[in-house]
Design a protein around this motif. Structure first.
Motif, PDB file in Angstrom:
ATOM      1  N   LYS A 352       0.902  -1.178  -0.054  1.00  0.00           N
ATOM      2  CA  LYS A 352       0.118  -0.010   0.129  1.00  0.00           C
ATOM      3  C   LYS A 352       0.977   1.203   0.033  1.00  0.00           C
ATOM      4  O   LYS A 352       1.727   1.408   0.885  1.00  0.00           O
ATOM      5  CB  LYS A 352      -0.944  -0.098   1.301  1.00  0.00           C
ATOM      6  CG  LYS A 352      -1.467   1.243   1.630  1.00  0.00           C
ATOM      7  CD  LYS A 352      -2.383   1.942   0.501  1.00  0.00           C
ATOM      8  CE  LYS A 352      -3.164   3.121   1.195  1.00  0.00           C
ATOM      9  NZ  LYS A 352      -3.883   3.841   0.066  1.00  0.00           N
ATOM     10  N   SER A 436      -7.157   1.982   6.942  1.00  0.00           N
ATOM     11  CA  SER A 436      -8.192   1.717   6.127  1.00  0.00           C
ATOM     12  C   SER A 436      -9.460   0.814   6.965  1.00  0.00           C
ATOM     13  O   SER A 436     -10.298   0.885   6.692  1.00  0.00           O
ATOM     14  CB  SER A 436      -7.855   0.854   4.903  1.00  0.00           C
ATOM     15  OG  SER A 436      -6.947   1.837   4.009  1.00  0.00           O
ATOM     16  N   GLU A 511     -15.067  -8.120  -6.359  1.00  0.00           N
ATOM     17  CA  GLU A 511     -14.209  -6.826  -6.438  1.00  0.00           C
ATOM     18  C   GLU A 511     -14.412  -5.882  -5.270  1.00  0.00           C
ATOM     19  O   GLU A 511     -15.587  -5.929  -4.660  1.00  0.00           O
ATOM     20  CB  GLU A 511     -14.669  -5.962  -7.823  1.00  0.00           C
ATOM     21  CG  GLU A 511     -14.088  -6.598  -9.032  1.00  0.00           C
ATOM     22  CD  GLU A 511     -14.239  -5.832 -10.315  1.00  0.00           C
ATOM     23  OE1 GLU A 511     -14.460  -4.576  -9.975  1.00  0.00           O
ATOM     24  OE2 GLU A 511     -14.223  -6.259 -11.415  1.00  0.00           O
ATOM     25  N   ASN A 512     -13.179  -5.439  -4.599  1.00  0.00           N
ATOM     26  CA  ASN A 512     -13.185  -4.638  -3.573  1.00  0.00           C
ATOM     27  C   ASN A 512     -13.964  -5.266  -2.507  1.00  0.00           C
ATOM     28  O   ASN A 512     -14.607  -4.561  -1.524  1.00  0.00           O
ATOM     29  CB  ASN A 512     -13.751  -3.315  -3.997  1.00  0.00           C
ATOM     30  CG  ASN A 512     -12.886  -2.856  -5.265  1.00  0.00           C
ATOM     31  OD1 ASN A 512     -11.747  -2.589  -5.157  1.00  0.00           O
ATOM     32  ND2 ASN A 512     -13.562  -1.967  -6.049  1.00  0.00           N
ATOM     33  N   ASN A 541     -11.028 -10.207  -1.440  1.00  0.00           N
ATOM     34  CA  ASN A 541     -10.303 -10.276  -2.927  1.00  0.00           C
ATOM     35  C   ASN A 541      -9.051  -9.708  -2.459  1.00  0.00           C
ATOM     36  O   ASN A 541      -8.775  -8.852  -2.047  1.00  0.00           O
ATOM     37  CB  ASN A 541     -10.981  -9.177  -3.750  1.00  0.00           C
ATOM     38  CG  ASN A 541     -10.320  -9.292  -5.023  1.00  0.00           C
ATOM     39  OD1 ASN A 541      -9.229  -9.323  -5.016  1.00  0.00           O
ATOM     40  ND2 ASN A 541     -11.180  -9.577  -6.101  1.00  0.00           N
ATOM     41  N   ASN A 543      -6.698  -8.366  -3.957  1.00  0.00           N
ATOM     42  CA  ASN A 543      -6.410  -6.919  -4.491  1.00  0.00           C
ATOM     43  C   ASN A 543      -6.883  -5.809  -3.418  1.00  0.00           C
ATOM     44  O   ASN A 543      -6.333  -4.807  -3.395  1.00  0.00           O
ATOM     45  CB  ASN A 543      -7.038  -6.535  -6.161  1.00  0.00           C
ATOM     46  CG  ASN A 543      -6.271  -7.462  -6.996  1.00  0.00           C
ATOM     47  OD1 ASN A 543      -5.427  -7.458  -7.409  1.00  0.00           O
ATOM     48  ND2 ASN A 543      -7.399  -8.194  -7.600  1.00  0.00           N
ATOM     49  N   VAL A 544      -7.684  -6.042  -2.666  1.00  0.00           N
ATOM     50  CA  VAL A 544      -8.237  -5.231  -1.511  1.00  0.00           C
ATOM     51  C   VAL A 544      -6.783  -5.159  -0.480  1.00  0.00           C
ATOM     52  O   VAL A 544      -6.678  -3.994   0.131  1.00  0.00           O
ATOM     53  CB  VAL A 544      -9.381  -5.722  -0.793  1.00  0.00           C
ATOM     54  CG1 VAL A 544      -9.777  -4.771   0.421  1.00  0.00           C
ATOM     55  CG2 VAL A 544     -10.469  -5.961  -1.614  1.00  0.00           C
ATOM     56  N   SER A 547      -5.260  -1.573   0.090  1.00  0.00           N
ATOM     57  CA  SER A 547      -5.855  -0.775   0.926  1.00  0.00           C
ATOM     58  C   SER A 547      -6.098  -1.313   2.496  1.00  0.00           C
ATOM     59  O   SER A 547      -6.025  -0.578   3.391  1.00  0.00           O
ATOM     60  CB  SER A 547      -7.062  -0.045   0.619  1.00  0.00           C
ATOM     61  OG  SER A 547      -7.905  -1.125   0.260  1.00  0.00           O
TER      62      SER A 547
END
Length: 580
Positions: A352, A436, A511-512, A541, A543-544, A547
């Motif tokens: 991040k 986050s 996603e997210n 996920n 990809n999160v 954050s």
């Protein structure tokens, strides 16, 4: 009789240069502080009963250490712990069947103790060795190749013992090492195998029975040059192992690995950032497939901590191993090292880039603090301003306020008017990593799906997990696919356990998406060797991670708040600590 973890703790406390606190031991072995205190009590009794040493408590340092008073007796006891396991494995290799009665006589223990020892070994090696039992006794249902490699592993762990067993002097063994190192042909017979491993194979083949007779001038020359006795069966065993190594080396390709990685990426909607991952895995697999290692390593490593911080990487390592077995019949015996490669492979996904603003009226201190922050917190960009009037705060993760003013802003603020200390930097780093999560507590830990599960008598952990997943499916929180993945992951072994919390988890394709559902168990349940009272069912996920690193947060949070969290029984109590 101590267990493997307790023996490891004895070695840790005996060799440690300074006392170690119970909570530090708990982090190293990934067990709760309560479990460690019980282990320490058992260790104290063991040392006193055998009159070999003393467990010393250092109140001023809040730690423990062990002083050995009878080294000869201590080494005898510690070696016995190792040798019992080796004796059992050796007997399984050398005999078609091993009865508990025979084992009891061999180890000079009762039938009950011998049965317990065999049970421990069956459990320890269940993922890599097939040990079955019938009315004839216990049987190692493996090929001659696997048995020979396992015997070679044993030779490497207790070389002196097995050299004596094979009637080989240390001098002849050193000569064998030298001959293998300078042999031009041996690399053709055993690609990707190191000289020390190969020397252990040569010794193992001298001991191993029941292989067809063969002749090989190159192998015979090496034995004769070292003055070592051999038989046609010895040469047959070596030839069999050579055929395996050559075939394995020929059959493994980087294309196979690339195919498996592509399947994993497609199934999980991810992209590995490390373009060298397939090449790195290829070179690693060449080594471990041509010389498989089956024995468990008794040393304590920080690998457990890394697993807890990056469980998805190790989960994908397990998936990779299963696909290599399914597609190409490749038997990979050490999943931890593969998991480490996936940790690196997902590195960019776990990063991040934080943007930190220093608000200060003293530029010299601000510049020093910027250097300290950039040196402490990776992937961060730090800017300095002496006024906030024209600054767009939405571009920043956090403000380090050195102005002395009280700031009324939406961003997290870390206040200091001085040069940041080591403790300040540690607090700042933790604050940055959890930003986050702090902004999304109610979303990540939703109250409406949390509940107390009433454990029924004789209900297993997997029964409980399946019913929890079914309830969440009915609430449309998780899909059938996600529920299946969670249960399959849990049944594959090595569950994520932090103190008395179980964290069953899976990768989500949404996603997210990240969610962590708290479930309280009204009765504690045994999960492997840990009593669990709380479940944090987690889906995300990968990809999160850019954050929110939920696993890093949970690991730190459950470790630091262990005593307070031990008594909670509801979502409200749990979230109260999270929001702090």
């Amino acid at each position: 009789m101590l267990n493997e973890r307790q023996y490891s703790m004895i070695e840790l406390l005996t060799k440690a240069p300074s006392p170690i606190r119970a909570d530090e031991i708990a982090k190293i072995v990934v067990k709760s502080k309560r479990t460690i205190m019980r282990d320490l009590s058992s260790i104290k009794l063991f040392l006193e009963t055998n009159n070999v040493g003393e467990l010393i408590v250092r109140p001023e340092q809040q730690g423990y250490t062990i002083t050995i008073t009878n080294y000869d007796r201590y080494e005898e006891l510690m070696m016995k712990n190792i040798n019992d396991e080796q004796v059992i494995l050796y007997q399984l290799i050398m005999n078609e069947y091993v009865t508990i009665e025979y084992l009891a006589d061999l180890l000079f223990v009762s039938r009950i103790t011998a049965s317990e020892k065999m049970g421990v070994i069956k459990e320890m090696y269940s993922s890599v060795l097939n040990i079955v039992v019938s009315h004839k006794g216990h049987h190692l249902a493996e090929s001659d190749v696997t048995k020979c490699f396992l015997l070679s592993n044993l030779v490497g762990t207790n070389l002196k013992y097995y050299l004596e067993l094979a009637n080989v002097t240390p001098e002849k063994y050193e000569l064998l090492l030298s001959q293998l190192k300078h042999s031009k042909q041996v690399g053709d017979y055993f690609p990707n195998v190191m000289e020390s491993q190969l020397a252990n194979l040569f010794i193992a083949c001298m001991l191993y029975p029941n292989v067809a007779e063969e002749e090989n001038e190159d192998f015979e020359y090496l034995y004769e040059a070292c003055g070592l006795a051999y038989t046609p069966q010895t040469i047959g065993s070596l030839s069999m192992l050579s055929d395996y190594c050559v075939e394995t080396n020929l059959n493994l390709t980087i294309t196979q690995i690339q195919r498996v990685l592509q399947v994993i990426e497609q199934e999980n909607s991810i992209t590995f950032s490390n373009v060298e991952l397939s090449k790195q895995l290829y070179h690693h697999l060449k080594r471990i497939l041509c010389y498989p290692t089956f024995l468990k390593n008794k040393e304590i490593h920080n690998i457990s901590n890394i697993k807890a911080l990056y469980p998805f990487a190790f989960d994908l390592g397990i998936v990779f191993i299963n696909y290599m077995k399914k597609f190409y019949d490749s038997r990979i015996t050490n999943g931890d090292l593969v998991g480490l490669y996936f940790t690196v492979g997902m590195e960019e996904m776990m990063k991040k880039n934080h943007h930190i603003l220093i608000y200060s009226l003293v530029n010299s201190i601000a510049n020093i603090n910027r250097q300290l922050i950039e040196a402490t917190i990776s992937n961060c960009q730090v800017e300095i301003v002496d006024s906030l009037q024209e600054v767009n705060l939405k571009d920043y993760s956090l403000i380090v306020n050195s102005s002395g003013e009280t700031l009324e802003v939406q961003l997290p603020v870390f206040n200091t008017e001085y040069i940041l200390s080591e403790n300040d930097l540690a607090d700042l780093k933790a604050m940055v990593e959890n930003i986050s999560i702090g902004y999304n507590v109610q979303t990540i830990f939703p109250k409406e799906y949390s509940f107390t599960y009433h454990v029924q008598e004789h209900e297993s952990w997997f029964d409980i997990l399946e019913r929890i997943c079914s309830r969440l499916e009915e609430s449309l929180v998780i899909s059938r696919e996600e529920a299946t993945k969670i249960i399959e992951r849990e049944k594959s072994g090595n569950p994520l356990l932090i103190n008395n919390y179980s964290v069953p988890h899976c990768i989500s394709k949404r996603e997210n998406f990240v969610i962590c559902i708290y479930v309280h168990l009204d009765k504690p349940v045994m999960v492997e060797t840990t009593m669990v009272s709380h479940v944090l069912l987690t889906m995300m996920n990968p990809n999160v991670n850019k954050s929110i690193n939920i696993f890093k947060f949970l690991y730190r949070y459950l470790q630091e708040q262990e005593e307070q969290l031990a008594t909670i029984e509801s979502y409200d109590e749990f979230i109260q600590f999270v929001e702090k």
